[in-house]
Design an enzyme around this catalytic site. Sequence first.
Site, PDB file in Angstrom:
ATOM      1  N   HIS A  66      44.554  42.919  39.445  1.00 33.99           N
ATOM      2  CA  HIS A  66      45.393  41.817  39.904  1.00 33.99           C
ATOM      3  C   HIS A  66      46.757  42.320  40.363  1.00 33.99           C
ATOM      4  CE1 HIS A  66      42.539  39.684  37.161  1.00 33.99           C
ATOM      5  NE2 HIS A  66      42.517  38.856  38.179  1.00 33.99           N
ATOM      6  N   GLY A 114      38.242  34.826  37.631  1.00 31.13           N
ATOM      7  CA  GLY A 114      39.006  34.486  38.820  1.00 31.13           C
ATOM      8  C   GLY A 114      38.381  35.089  40.057  1.00 31.13           C
ATOM      9  N   PHE A 116      38.641  37.719  41.834  1.00 30.92           N
ATOM     10  CA  PHE A 116      38.235  39.116  41.941  1.00 30.92           C
ATOM     11  C   PHE A 116      36.936  39.377  41.190  1.00 30.92           C
ATOM     12  CE2 PHE A 116      42.948  39.185  42.290  1.00 30.92           C
ATOM     13  CZ  PHE A 116      42.964  39.335  43.660  1.00 30.92           C
ATOM     14  N   GLY A 117      36.676  38.580  40.176  1.00 32.06           N
ATOM     15  CA  GLY A 117      35.386  38.688  39.492  1.00 32.06           C
ATOM     16  C   GLY A 117      34.240  38.348  40.431  1.00 32.06           C
TER      17      GLY A 117
END
Length: 346
Positions: A66, A114, A116-117
Site C-alpha cells: 500500500h 482491499g 490490491f488483494g
Amino acid sequence: MSTNKITFLTNWEATPYHLPIFIAQTRGYFKDEGIEVAILEPTDPSDVTALIGSGKVDMGLKAMIHTLAAKARGFPVTSFGSLLNEPFTGLITLKGNGIKDFKDIKNKRIGYVGEFGKIQLDDLCSKFGLSPSDYTAVRCGMNIAPAIVSGEIDGGIGIECMQQVQLERWCISQGRPRSDVEMLRIDRLAELGCCCFCSILYIAHDDFIAKNPDKIVSFLRAIRSATLSMLENPIQAYKEFTSFKPEMGLELHREQFERCFAYFSRDISNVPRDWNKVTKYSKRLGIVPQDFEPNCTNGYLTWELDPDEKDPMGKQEAIAKIQDGIKQNGGVFSGNTLRYVEPANV
C-alpha cells in the site's frame, strides 16, 4: 509555529501488534524524547495513506504494498521504519470448503481486504490457468474470518498471526481442531521468496519528514525503546497494554500477540531486499510504473542495524516452524519467547 506534537494514525483499530506504539505512550518514552504523540485509529483502514499523503495526519502505519501504491498514485509518503516484518499472508480456508490448491478457487467465493488483494488474486489466476471470471471476488475488509464462518465466502486473503488465529479460535469453540484452518501462502504461490508485501511500516508525509527530521528521530528512538522492552519482557508489556486497551485482554488477542511475536522488527529498519522484491512484484502487478524507485529510508535510525540474513529462505522456514510450535504449545504466555536467530555457520 513549530510544536512538539505529532499525530499518528494506525492502520486498523487497536490490535496486538500495535503494542510498541502504545507502550511508548504509556511508559513515557515519547515524552522522554521530547514529543507528544496523539495516537488515532481509522474509521476506514483504506483511508490511511490518503490521510497521511494529503498532510491531514503526520505519520502512521501501512503495509508495504500500500505504501508503494500510495506513492505511485501521487501521495508523497515514505517509510522510515518497520514494525512487523514478513508476516505470512495467504488464502485462508477451512477444511471441507474444497480448496486444496489455488486452482480450486474456480466457482468459489473468495474474500479480499482491499483492491490490491483482488489484483493479486487475478495475477495468480493467470499463473494457474484461470480467469478472474472463474471465481467470485468478495470485498470483506478486515472481516475475512467472520465471512468464512458465516459462509459468505469459501476462503479469503488474511495474515497468519491475525485472521488465521481468529478462524482457529472459532474452530476450537466448535470442537474442531486448529488444523481445520488451512493457508495457501501467497509468497509461495507467486514465487516471491517471502511475505514482505504485507510487512507493516512506519510512514509519513514527505514534507513532514523534510521539515521535522528531529521528530522522526525522536519518534523512532521511543519506538526502539518500547520494542526492546517488549521483546525482553513480553508478558509485562502486554499486561500494561491491556491496562490501556482493556479490549485486548481477550484470549483471541493474547494468542494473536503470541503469533505476532516472531515478526516484530528488532531494529525497526526497512529491509532493502524486501523492498526490492515487492517493488518488482508491484511492477508486475501494474501497481507502480516500471521506473518506480522504493520509497523508504533508514536514514533516521541512530543505532547499529542488524545484519541482513544470509539465508532469507531458511529464515522463512525457521519462522514457519516457530509458528507451528506456538500453535501447538503456546507462545510467550507459556514461556516460549522463541524468535529467529541467524545460524552461526551460515
